[in-house]
Design an enzyme around this catalytic site. Structure first.
Site, mmCIF file in Angstrom:
data_model
loop_
_atom_site.group_PDB
_atom_site.id
_atom_site.type_symbol
_atom_site.label_atom_id
_atom_site.label_comp_id
_atom_site.label_asym_id
_atom_site.label_seq_id
_atom_site.Cartn_x
_atom_site.Cartn_y
_atom_site.Cartn_z
ATOM 1 N N GLU A 69 126.395 73.806 -11.797
ATOM 2 C CA GLU A 69 127.664 73.630 -12.545
ATOM 3 C C GLU A 69 127.463 73.681 -14.053
ATOM 4 O O GLU A 69 128.409 73.612 -14.824
ATOM 5 C CB GLU A 69 128.283 72.271 -12.164
ATOM 6 N N LYS A 112 125.157 50.556 -0.738
ATOM 7 C CA LYS A 112 126.216 49.667 -0.239
ATOM 8 C C LYS A 112 127.494 50.500 -0.107
ATOM 9 O O LYS A 112 127.938 51.122 -1.069
ATOM 10 C CB LYS A 112 126.404 48.489 -1.204
ATOM 11 N N THR A 120 123.886 41.403 -2.577
ATOM 12 C CA THR A 120 123.985 42.786 -2.084
ATOM 13 C C THR A 120 124.545 43.736 -3.133
ATOM 14 O O THR A 120 124.377 44.940 -3.025
ATOM 15 C CB THR A 120 124.891 42.850 -0.840
ATOM 16 N N ASP A 121 125.208 43.206 -4.181
ATOM 17 C CA ASP A 121 125.858 44.111 -5.138
ATOM 18 C C ASP A 121 124.867 45.053 -5.820
ATOM 19 O O ASP A 121 125.167 46.231 -6.016
ATOM 20 C CB ASP A 121 126.606 43.308 -6.217
ATOM 21 N N THR A 127 124.760 36.157 -1.977
ATOM 22 C CA THR A 127 125.590 35.544 -0.932
ATOM 23 C C THR A 127 124.755 34.885 0.144
ATOM 24 O O THR A 127 125.158 33.876 0.723
ATOM 25 C CB THR A 127 126.492 36.629 -0.307
ATOM 26 N N TYR A 157 133.819 32.654 -2.106
ATOM 27 C CA TYR A 157 132.775 31.623 -1.995
ATOM 28 C C TYR A 157 131.950 31.657 -3.285
ATOM 29 O O TYR A 157 132.150 32.514 -4.157
ATOM 30 C CB TYR A 157 131.880 31.894 -0.785
HETATM 31 N N1 DGL Z 1 128.058 38.270 -6.041
HETATM 32 C C1 DGL Z 1 127.546 39.217 -5.078
HETATM 33 C C2 DGL Z 1 126.031 39.343 -5.235
HETATM 34 O O1 DGL Z 1 125.359 38.332 -5.508
HETATM 35 C C3 DGL Z 1 127.856 38.770 -3.683
HETATM 36 C C4 DGL Z 1 127.568 39.831 -2.705
HETATM 37 C C5 DGL Z 1 126.415 39.482 -1.787
HETATM 38 O O2 DGL Z 1 125.370 38.928 -2.193
HETATM 39 O O3 DGL Z 1 126.546 39.881 -0.632
HETATM 40 O O4 DGL Z 1 125.541 40.457 -5.060
#
Ligand code: DGL
Length: 359
Positions: A316, A195, A122-123, A42, A56
């Site tokens: 467990e 995250k 971020t993913d 992103t 986006y």
């Molecule tokens: N498609 C997600 C990625 O590239 C968007 C999330 C982001 O980068 O914040 O991880």
């Protein structure tokens, strides 16, 4: 007479300009050299309008444009950029990780590179960060950075996150701290950060074990360091690896069938992360499949979908009897990374359990 006067003032002006240029060069020479490796996400995304913060397109803006958008970077470091790949990070693969790790290690071996910033979606940012935390062979700072809003959005967080990440990568205090994640003015350790929100800029948190510090204006402030081994202190070396052992994750929930476990066994996986409920519990209907998988040589690691806390060995489940491993505090996606690297060294569950208590 007049001619001599103006000649003298021109010479004085020229001399003054030379001094200024020399001073600027001296200043620039004092700044550390930081390479930005861009991978997409992103932070390199664009939307149709300034209010498009979802829906986006990620991974469209190149590294030179990212750098040009933050001219202030030149005040804090001598910055160069490389586009390693341009993907949304949900599509990150083991092959991308090996390419990136080899490039990072090659750059950090150069005396004229003081630190690296990696711009990333971020993913899966936390996964790439932890993978690099285990395989980078340098004490120099490596900082992962992303954003939750695309570059075209009102109050986009990418530029300030990038500026802060470069400041940390250029900071002497970041040396030897392991791979770091910098977003939202916060500095996190790769091992524990995760995250926690699908869309908000404060998404990255180290909920219980605590983040390492802050970036406030032009000040990089560390308050703690991770005690687990990382980077130059690990036993993992990917320099000669072209692939990683197949390890997958089976998610657990009420009523879960053994279908996924059996599929991973049939696919020939070398290891399986049991993303369990609670403290790594094993539902009665899954136990036969896990025992059978272990019998076929698959390494089974009990982790937890809970996200915080220690998965207790012999809690467990009787791990000694079942010959299983526990993930300690690593969440399933990070336990997978450590198990893949562990399997490049050994198949011994005793040795692998040591690694989960070490890294
Ligand atoms: N498609 C997600 C990625 O590239 C968007 C999330 C982001 O980068 O914040 O991880």
């Amino acid at each position: 007479m007049l001619f001599h006067k103006s000649a003298r003032s021109l010479i004085a002006l020229f001399g003054f300009m030379l001094c200024l240029a020399g001073a600027a060069q001296a200043e620039q020479a004092k700044l550390r050299n930081v390479t930005i490796l861009a991978t997409g996400g992103t932070i390199a995304g664009t939307g149709a309008t300034s209010t498009t913060t979802v829906g986006y397109t990620a991974a469209t803006v190149g590294v030179q444009s990212l750098i040009k958008a933050v001219p202030e970077l030149a005040d804090v470091a001598n910055v160069t950029g490389e586009q390693v790949f341009q993907i949304a990070s949900e599509s990150m693969t083991n092959a991308h990780w090996l390419t990136l790790a080899k490039r990072v290690n090659a750059l950090l071996a150069q005396p004229n590179v003081d630190g690296i910033v990696i711009t990333h979606g971020t993913d899966t940012l936390e996964e790439t960060a932890y993978f690099l935390d285990l395989v980078v062979k340098s004490r120099k700072p490596v900082v992962l950075v992303g954003s939750m809003r695309p570059s075209t959005a009102m109050s986009a967080d990418g530029p300030i996150n990038l500026y802060n990440a470069v400041q940390v990568a250029a900071s002497q205090d970041a040396v030897g701290k392991g791979v770091l994640v910098v977003l939202n003015d916060q500095i996190h350790a790769a091992r524990e950060v995760t995250k926690t929100n699908t869309t908000t800029p404060d998404t990255f948190k180290t909920t219980e074990l605590g983040m390492l510090g802050y970036v406030q204006g032009n000040r990089v402030a560390f308050y703690r360091a991770s005690l687990r081994k990382h980077t130059v202190d690990t036993e993992f070396d990917v320099s000669r690896l072209e692939s990683l052992p197949a390890v997958d994750i089976s998610y657990t929930y009420a009523n879960v069938p053994p279908t996924a476990i059996n599929a991973f066994v049939a696919a020939g996986d070398k290891g399986l992360i049991h993303a369990a409920v609670g403290d790594g519990s094993i539902p009665a209907q899954l136990k036969p499949a896990l025992v059978e998988a272990r019998k076929k040589g698959m390494i089974i690691v009990r982790s937890s979908r809970v996200g915080q806390g220690i998965v207790a060995r012999n809690g467990e489940a009787n791990d000694d009897e079942l010959d299983f491993v526990v993930s300690d505090t690593l969440n399933p996606q990070k336990a997978r990374i450590l198990l893949m690297l562990a399997l490049t060294k050994t198949n011994s569950t005793k040795e692998i359990q040591r690694m989960f208590y070490t890294y």
